[in-house]
Design an enzyme around this catalytic site. Structure first.
Site, PDB file in Angstrom:
ATOM      1  CG  ASP A   1      -2.246  -0.238   0.862  1.00  0.00           C
ATOM      2  OD1 ASP A   1      -2.426  -0.799  -0.137  1.00  0.00           O
ATOM      3  OD2 ASP A   1      -3.274  -0.078   1.905  1.00  0.00           O
TER       4      ASP A   1
ATOM      5  CB  CYS B   1     -15.403  -6.108 -16.760  1.00  0.00           C
ATOM      6  SG  CYS B   1     -14.635  -5.907 -15.330  1.00  0.00           S
TER       7      CYS B   1
ATOM      8  CB  CYS C   1     -20.691  -6.661 -15.924  1.00  0.00           C
ATOM      9  SG  CYS C   1     -20.998  -6.402 -14.307  1.00  0.00           S
TER      10      CYS C   1
ATOM     11  CB  CYS D   1     -18.980  -1.924 -10.077  1.00  0.00           C
ATOM     12  SG  CYS D   1     -18.060  -1.714 -11.614  1.00  0.00           S
TER      13      CYS D   1
ATOM     14  CB  CYS E   1     -21.057   3.964  -7.539  1.00  0.00           C
ATOM     15  SG  CYS E   1     -20.027   5.234  -6.560  1.00  0.00           S
TER      16      CYS E   1
ATOM     17  CB  CYS F   1     -14.903   7.283  -3.693  1.00  0.00           C
ATOM     18  SG  CYS F   1     -14.552   5.252  -2.890  1.00  0.00           S
TER      19      CYS F   1
ATOM     20  CB  CYS G   1     -18.031   2.373   0.546  1.00  0.00           C
ATOM     21  SG  CYS G   1     -19.345   2.054  -0.751  1.00  0.00           S
TER      22      CYS G   1
ATOM     23  CB  CYS H   1     -18.354  -0.548  -6.460  1.00  0.00           C
ATOM     24  SG  CYS H   1     -16.718  -0.324  -5.369  1.00  0.00           S
TER      25      CYS H   1
ATOM     26  CB  CYS I   1     -18.149  -7.486  -8.542  1.00  0.00           C
ATOM     27  SG  CYS I   1     -17.332  -8.422  -9.734  1.00  0.00           S
TER      28      CYS I   1
HETATM   29 FE1  SF4 Z   1     -16.523  -5.768 -13.828  1.00  0.00          FE
HETATM   30 FE2  SF4 Z   1     -17.560  -6.649 -11.413  1.00  0.00          FE
HETATM   31 FE3  SF4 Z   1     -17.848  -4.028 -12.252  1.00  0.00          FE
HETATM   32 FE4  SF4 Z   1     -19.118  -5.936 -13.568  1.00  0.00          FE
HETATM   33  S1  SF4 Z   1     -19.464  -5.493 -11.211  1.00  0.00           S
HETATM   34  S2  SF4 Z   1     -18.053  -4.111 -14.471  1.00  0.00           S
HETATM   35  S3  SF4 Z   1     -17.511  -7.753 -13.621  1.00  0.00           S
HETATM   36  S4  SF4 Z   1     -16.058  -5.025 -11.853  1.00  0.00           S
HETATM   37 FE1  SF4 Z   2     -18.780   4.242  -5.108  1.00  0.00          FE
HETATM   38 FE2  SF4 Z   2     -18.596   2.934  -2.466  1.00  0.00          FE
HETATM   39 FE3  SF4 Z   2     -17.259   2.190  -4.607  1.00  0.00          FE
HETATM   40 FE4  SF4 Z   2     -16.592   4.241  -3.619  1.00  0.00          FE
HETATM   41  S1  SF4 Z   2     -16.546   2.258  -2.686  1.00  0.00           S
HETATM   42  S2  SF4 Z   2     -16.754   3.770  -5.792  1.00  0.00           S
HETATM   43  S3  SF4 Z   2     -18.665   5.059  -3.073  1.00  0.00           S
HETATM   44  S4  SF4 Z   2     -19.572   2.034  -4.423  1.00  0.00           S
END
Ligand code: SF4
Ligand code: SF4
Length: 380
Positions: free
Chosen positions: A138, A193, A196, A199, A203, A219, A246, A249, A253
């Site tokens: 990190d 992905c 799809c 995510c 959000c 975010c 959070c 997202c 998935c």
């Molecule tokens: Fe890709 Fe997962 Fe987002 Fe779908 S939900 S677009 S599979 S990251």
């Molecule tokens: Fe959006 Fe939460 Fe993903 Fe951040 S962590 S991008 S606020 S869904």
């Protein structure tokens, strides 16, 4: 003489034994994603994370993390423990990675220290006396996701996480940089992905200006942890129950539907973290807060950040039961907490909440808190 292939395999075996489910190798090339990283910084998407801009040039080369790096052993450690519990009124949610009784940096650094010792022993046995290594997680200026992809661990997904077909995305990425040539894995070139957009659609703040690009300033993973000031007014209602991070997202998935559970017991939720009861937090002194959270990820935003977030969540749960805690928050020593509590009381729209706000306004000296109280009174 041990061959490069044998050495690499032995290193991977050691990494897996130390709890890294995902292990791959790649050469220490100049990351092609540096240009995107620069553009991302220029767009202001990093918010107050100025340390990224300050060290921007270092991201161009793994050698700025560890001199003479030739290879990277890229590592993934699964942290998924269980599913989130229901969040009743007065409780909040913590992102899954932070449920355990340990800060993952501490845990992974310790594993990397052991891995480095094993690696240097292996190199030494192979006659590579000049070998050096450095483990990072990190905090180093390294485009970890790109190197993890180069090492074959997965693809950079639309939600900006690295996804592995077997592990999903509930894992930490770490790296061991070595000045030794290794046998390299094939880069992961596919992107699963597809069409799809779950995510991006889920959000709450539309924090993705484009697929694979995150505006951190929108975010909650950034706002609840890194951001030091007040939560932007227009995002407060959207914060829902999140007091640290959070997971939305990632939760939506499809690649996480069958993601495995971690074998690491320290990532299991400790009592009171899944979910966390918010009202008692307002009575904690600095020292009590330190004792409870010092070695967990909740320490990073400090008491003031956590109480700011807790007030936001209680504001999103208008219930008389939350009023005493918010009234305590309105008298807190930290202006940030007082301002957040004022907003939350305004959301309650009750006479009691209004009385608390009026009383505080007569005493309040801080201009920003006064503005928050006046805005809350206008709401209530
Ligand atoms: Fe890709 Fe997962 Fe987002 Fe779908 S939900 S677009 S599979 S990251
Ligand atoms: Fe959006 Fe939460 Fe993903 Fe951040 S962590 S991008 S606020 S869904």
């Amino acid at each position: 003489m041990t061959s490069t292939s044998q050495l690499t395999q032995s290193l991977k075996v050691a990494a897996r034994r130390l709890g890294f489910e995902l292990v791959g190798t790649c050469p220490a090339v100049t990351p092609t994603g540096f240009h995107h990283f620069s553009q991302w910084l220029e767009a202001g998407y990093a918010g107050e994370m100025h340390y990224l801009e300050d060290r921007k040039q270092a991201y161009q080369s793994p050698q700025s993390v560890h001199p003479e790096t030739m290879s990277l052993l890229m590592l993934g450690m699964n942290y998924q423990s269980t599913v989130p519990a229901q969040t009743p009124i007065g409780f909040g949610r913590i992102a899954r990675y932070a449920w355990g009784n340990v800060d993952y940096h501490d845990l992974i650094h310790e594993r990397l220290r052991l891995l480095k010792t094993e690696a240097l022993n292996l190199f030494s046995e192979a006659g590579l006396k000049h070998a050096t290594a450095r483990g990072v997680v990190d905090t180093a200026p390294l485009l970890e996701r790109e190197f993890a992809q180069l090492a074959g661990l997965g693809w950079a997904a639309k939600n900006t996480m690295l996804i592995n077909r077997d592990q999903g995305s509930w894992f930490f990425i770490a790296a061991l940089l070595v000045n030794i040539e290794l046998e390299y894995d094939e880069p992961f070139t596919a992107n699963h992905c597809g069409t799809c957009t779950a995510c991006l659609d889920a959000c709450p703040t539309n924090a993705f200006p484009a697929a694979g690009v995150l505006d951190a300033t929108k975010c909650f993973s950034y706002l609840t942890i890194e951001h030091r000031g007040a939560i932007p007014v227009e995002l407060r209602d959207l914060m829902g129950e999140w007091i640290l991070g959070c997971d939305i997202c990632q939760e939506v998935c499809p690649w996480n539907r069958k993601a495995p559970i971690s074998v690491e017991a320290q990532f299991n939720p400790i009592e009171g973290q899944n979910p966390i009861e918010l009202r008692p937090l307002f009575s904690l002194t600095d020292e009590q807060f330190r004792q409870r959270f010092r070695h967990t990820p909740l320490w990073r935003p400090k008491r003031r950040g956590i109480l700011r977030n807790a007030a936001m969540v209680l504001g999103n749960q208008p219930s008389d039961e939350n009023l005493p805690a918010l009234n305590l928050g309105l008298d807190d020593v930290e202006p940030l907490v007082r301002g957040a509590s004022a907003w939350a009381l305004g959301k309650h729209r009750s006479q009691s909440a209004k009385d608390f706000l009026m009383q505080r306004l007569m005493l309040e000296q801080d201009a920003e808190v006064r503005a928050e109280i006046q805005m809350a009174l206008a709401l209530s």
